[in-house]
Design a protein around this motif. Structure first.
Motif, PDB file in Angstrom:
ATOM      1  N   ASP A 183      22.423  37.163 -65.768  1.00 35.40           N
ATOM      2  CA  ASP A 183      21.467  37.043 -66.863  1.00 35.40           C
ATOM      3  C   ASP A 183      21.709  35.782 -67.693  1.00 35.40           C
ATOM      4  OD1 ASP A 183      20.280  39.404 -66.186  1.00 35.40           O
ATOM      5  OD2 ASP A 183      21.448  40.617 -67.600  1.00 35.40           O
ATOM      6  N   LYS A 184      22.930  35.254 -67.637  1.00 37.57           N
ATOM      7  CA  LYS A 184      23.279  34.077 -68.421  1.00 37.57           C
ATOM      8  C   LYS A 184      22.741  32.823 -67.743  1.00 37.57           C
ATOM      9  CE  LYS A 184      27.603  35.935 -70.176  1.00 37.57           C
ATOM     10  NZ  LYS A 184      29.044  35.747 -70.232  1.00 37.57           N
ATOM     11  N   PRO A 185      22.227  31.877 -68.562  1.00 46.26           N
ATOM     12  CA  PRO A 185      21.798  30.612 -67.958  1.00 46.26           C
ATOM     13  C   PRO A 185      22.997  29.837 -67.444  1.00 46.26           C
ATOM     14  CG  PRO A 185      21.493  30.570 -70.353  1.00 46.26           C
ATOM     15  CD  PRO A 185      21.977  31.940 -69.983  1.00 46.26           C
ATOM     16  N   ASP A 186      22.777  29.051 -66.418  1.00 46.11           N
ATOM     17  CA  ASP A 186      23.838  28.251 -65.817  1.00 46.11           C
ATOM     18  C   ASP A 186      23.951  26.942 -66.593  1.00 46.11           C
ATOM     19  OD1 ASP A 186      25.810  27.491 -64.096  1.00 46.11           O
ATOM     20  OD2 ASP A 186      24.429  26.750 -62.561  1.00 46.11           O
ATOM     21  N   PHE A 187      25.001  26.805 -67.428  1.00 45.42           N
ATOM     22  CA  PHE A 187      25.200  25.614 -68.243  1.00 45.42           C
ATOM     23  C   PHE A 187      26.102  24.635 -67.526  1.00 45.42           C
ATOM     24  CE2 PHE A 187      24.335  28.788 -71.583  1.00 45.42           C
ATOM     25  CZ  PHE A 187      23.288  28.153 -72.209  1.00 45.42           C
ATOM     26  N   PRO A 188      25.849  23.341 -67.701  1.00 48.11           N
ATOM     27  CA  PRO A 188      26.762  22.342 -67.150  1.00 48.11           C
ATOM     28  C   PRO A 188      28.098  22.378 -67.904  1.00 48.11           C
ATOM     29  CG  PRO A 188      24.843  21.294 -68.169  1.00 48.11           C
ATOM     30  CD  PRO A 188      24.687  22.765 -68.323  1.00 48.11           C
ATOM     31  N   GLN A 189      29.103  21.751 -67.334  1.00 52.77           N
ATOM     32  CA  GLN A 189      30.440  21.735 -67.926  1.00 52.77           C
ATOM     33  C   GLN A 189      30.513  20.714 -69.059  1.00 52.77           C
ATOM     34  OE1 GLN A 189      32.972  23.808 -67.102  1.00 52.77           O
ATOM     35  NE2 GLN A 189      31.485  24.815 -65.789  1.00 52.77           N
ATOM     36  N   GLY A 190      31.527  20.860 -69.919  1.00 52.90           N
ATOM     37  CA  GLY A 190      31.824  19.864 -70.944  1.00 52.90           C
ATOM     38  C   GLY A 190      30.977  19.995 -72.181  1.00 52.90           C
ATOM     39  N   SER A 191      30.859  18.857 -72.909  1.00 50.67           N
ATOM     40  CA  SER A 191      30.179  18.857 -74.199  1.00 50.67           C
ATOM     41  C   SER A 191      28.689  19.138 -74.061  1.00 50.67           C
ATOM     42  CB  SER A 191      30.406  17.531 -74.913  1.00 50.67           C
ATOM     43  OG  SER A 191      29.789  16.487 -74.198  1.00 50.67           O
ATOM     44  N   SER A 192      28.096  18.798 -72.931  1.00 48.44           N
ATOM     45  CA  SER A 192      26.669  19.070 -72.776  1.00 48.44           C
ATOM     46  C   SER A 192      26.406  20.576 -72.740  1.00 48.44           C
ATOM     47  CB  SER A 192      26.119  18.388 -71.528  1.00 48.44           C
ATOM     48  OG  SER A 192      26.731  18.905 -70.373  1.00 48.44           O
ATOM     49  N   ARG A 193      27.401  21.361 -72.338  1.00 48.84           N
ATOM     50  CA  ARG A 193      27.254  22.815 -72.344  1.00 48.84           C
ATOM     51  C   ARG A 193      27.044  23.301 -73.777  1.00 48.84           C
ATOM     52  NH1 ARG A 193      32.124  26.412 -70.238  1.00 48.84           N
ATOM     53  NH2 ARG A 193      30.790  27.229 -68.621  1.00 48.84           N
ATOM     54  N   TRP A 194      27.866  22.814 -74.712  1.00 51.23           N
ATOM     55  CA  TRP A 194      27.735  23.211 -76.112  1.00 51.23           C
ATOM     56  C   TRP A 194      26.439  22.676 -76.706  1.00 51.23           C
ATOM     57  CZ3 TRP A 194      30.422  27.073 -77.697  1.00 51.23           C
ATOM     58  CH2 TRP A 194      31.644  27.340 -77.098  1.00 51.23           C
ATOM     59  N   ARG A 195      26.064  21.495 -76.318  1.00 47.88           N
ATOM     60  CA  ARG A 195      24.813  20.914 -76.816  1.00 47.88           C
ATOM     61  C   ARG A 195      23.629  21.757 -76.347  1.00 47.88           C
ATOM     62  NH1 ARG A 195      24.981  15.558 -74.911  1.00 47.88           N
ATOM     63  NH2 ARG A 195      26.540  15.246 -76.494  1.00 47.88           N
ATOM     64  N   ASP A 196      23.663  22.191 -75.099  1.00 45.61           N
ATOM     65  CA  ASP A 196      22.591  23.043 -74.581  1.00 45.61           C
ATOM     66  C   ASP A 196      22.540  24.377 -75.307  1.00 45.61           C
ATOM     67  OD1 ASP A 196      21.785  21.139 -72.772  1.00 45.61           O
ATOM     68  OD2 ASP A 196      22.930  21.982 -71.095  1.00 45.61           O
ATOM     69  N   ARG A 197      23.699  24.969 -75.550  1.00 46.27           N
ATOM     70  CA  ARG A 197      23.735  26.244 -76.280  1.00 46.27           C
ATOM     71  C   ARG A 197      23.217  26.080 -77.699  1.00 46.27           C
ATOM     72  NH1 ARG A 197      29.377  29.182 -74.429  1.00 46.27           N
ATOM     73  NH2 ARG A 197      28.729  29.525 -72.273  1.00 46.27           N
ATOM     74  N   ALA A 198      23.608  24.990 -78.349  1.00 49.16           N
ATOM     75  CA  ALA A 198      23.139  24.736 -79.714  1.00 49.16           C
ATOM     76  C   ALA A 198      21.628  24.526 -79.725  1.00 49.16           C
ATOM     77  CB  ALA A 198      23.857  23.528 -80.300  1.00 49.16           C
ATOM     78  N   ARG A 199      21.122  23.805 -78.732  1.00 45.38           N
ATOM     79  CA  ARG A 199      19.675  23.565 -78.659  1.00 45.38           C
ATOM     80  C   ARG A 199      18.914  24.873 -78.461  1.00 45.38           C
ATOM     81  NH1 ARG A 199      17.043  23.279 -74.403  1.00 45.38           N
ATOM     82  NH2 ARG A 199      18.707  22.574 -73.054  1.00 45.38           N
ATOM     83  N   ILE A 200      19.421  25.733 -77.586  1.00 44.71           N
ATOM     84  CA  ILE A 200      18.772  27.021 -77.329  1.00 44.71           C
ATOM     85  C   ILE A 200      18.821  27.898 -78.582  1.00 44.71           C
ATOM     86  CG2 ILE A 200      18.980  29.186 -76.030  1.00 44.71           C
ATOM     87  CD1 ILE A 200      19.802  27.410 -73.609  1.00 44.71           C
ATOM     88  N   ALA A 201      19.963  27.931 -79.265  1.00 41.83           N
ATOM     89  CA  ALA A 201      20.078  28.713 -80.501  1.00 41.83           C
ATOM     90  C   ALA A 201      19.120  28.175 -81.560  1.00 41.83           C
ATOM     91  CB  ALA A 201      21.513  28.678 -81.014  1.00 41.83           C
ATOM     92  N   HIS A 202      19.029  26.862 -81.663  1.00 44.04           N
ATOM     93  CA  HIS A 202      18.119  26.229 -82.620  1.00 44.04           C
ATOM     94  C   HIS A 202      16.673  26.605 -82.318  1.00 44.04           C
ATOM     95  CE1 HIS A 202      15.948  22.561 -84.202  1.00 44.04           C
ATOM     96  NE2 HIS A 202      16.552  23.022 -85.282  1.00 44.04           N
ATOM     97  N   GLN A 203      16.285  26.544 -81.060  1.00 41.97           N
ATOM     98  CA  GLN A 203      14.919  26.898 -80.675  1.00 41.97           C
ATOM     99  C   GLN A 203      14.637  28.378 -80.915  1.00 41.97           C
ATOM    100  OE1 GLN A 203      14.828  25.568 -76.626  1.00 41.97           O
ATOM    101  NE2 GLN A 203      14.314  23.458 -77.170  1.00 41.97           N
ATOM    102  N   THR A 204      15.622  29.226 -80.679  1.00 47.27           N
ATOM    103  CA  THR A 204      15.447  30.665 -80.889  1.00 47.27           C
ATOM    104  C   THR A 204      15.223  30.966 -82.367  1.00 47.27           C
ATOM    105  OG1 THR A 204      16.878  31.110 -78.998  1.00 47.27           O
ATOM    106  CG2 THR A 204      16.520  32.926 -80.536  1.00 47.27           C
ATOM    107  N   VAL A 205      16.017  30.355 -83.231  1.00 44.16           N
ATOM    108  CA  VAL A 205      15.855  30.578 -84.677  1.00 44.16           C
ATOM    109  C   VAL A 205      14.510  30.037 -85.145  1.00 44.16           C
ATOM    110  CG1 VAL A 205      16.756  29.933 -86.949  1.00 44.16           C
ATOM    111  CG2 VAL A 205      18.326  30.635 -85.151  1.00 44.16           C
ATOM    112  N   ARG A 206      14.116  28.870 -84.651  1.00 42.28           N
ATOM    113  CA  ARG A 206      12.846  28.261 -85.077  1.00 42.28           C
ATOM    114  C   ARG A 206      11.624  29.010 -84.556  1.00 42.28           C
ATOM    115  NH1 ARG A 206      12.029  22.253 -84.499  1.00 42.28           N
ATOM    116  NH2 ARG A 206      10.533  22.656 -86.135  1.00 42.28           N
TER     117      ARG A 206
END
Length: 142
Positions: free
Chosen positions: A3-26
């Protein structure tokens, strides 16, 4: 399948999670309004602290730009101002790189003199410490 999205490794993983959280709140109107208020207040606090620190030696302008980057998460005008600032800093850096070593040294020296003057003035008039007279007295007694 997970069920979890497949995130890339490293800092882009956190950036993707932050972007998704930001979009969800908005996506929620109340969340979007709350996010604007929180981002506005947080960015304003960081900018205010940076402005207070500008006269002192240290990262005052860097903190102001950090606050601007926080605002740029939610506000288009801040994004444009941040890009303008980046362009000007990049232009200044490129101009400095093209200058002769003597010019770069003179600019660096002028920067050091400015920081020393601000530090002296801050110590003298804010804290009542006259560094020059104390240093002169130290030299004369040794």
């Amino acid at each position: 399948m997970s069920d979890k999205p497949d995130f890339p490794q490293g800092s882009s993983r956190w950036r993707d999670r932050a972007r998704i959280a930001h979009q969800t709140v908005r996506a929620n109107p109340t969340g979007a309004a709350a996010l604007k208020v929180v981002i506005g207040a947080l960015g304003g606090l960081v900018v205010a602290i940076g402005i207070l620190l500008i006269p002192l030696p240290g990262p005052g302008w860097l903190i102001v730009i950090g606050g601007l980057a926080i605002w740029a998460v939610e506000f288009v005008w801040a994004r444009h101002l941040l890009q303008f600032t980046k362009d000007k800093v990049h232009g200044w850096t490129e101009w400095i790189k093209r200058q002769h070593l003597a010019v770069r040294l003179l600019i660096g020296l002028a920067g050091l003199v400015f920081v020393a003057a601000v530090l002296y003035t801050t110590l003298r008039y804010s804290l009542g410490i006259d560094v020059v007279s104390q240093a002169w007295q130290y030299v004369n007694t040794r």
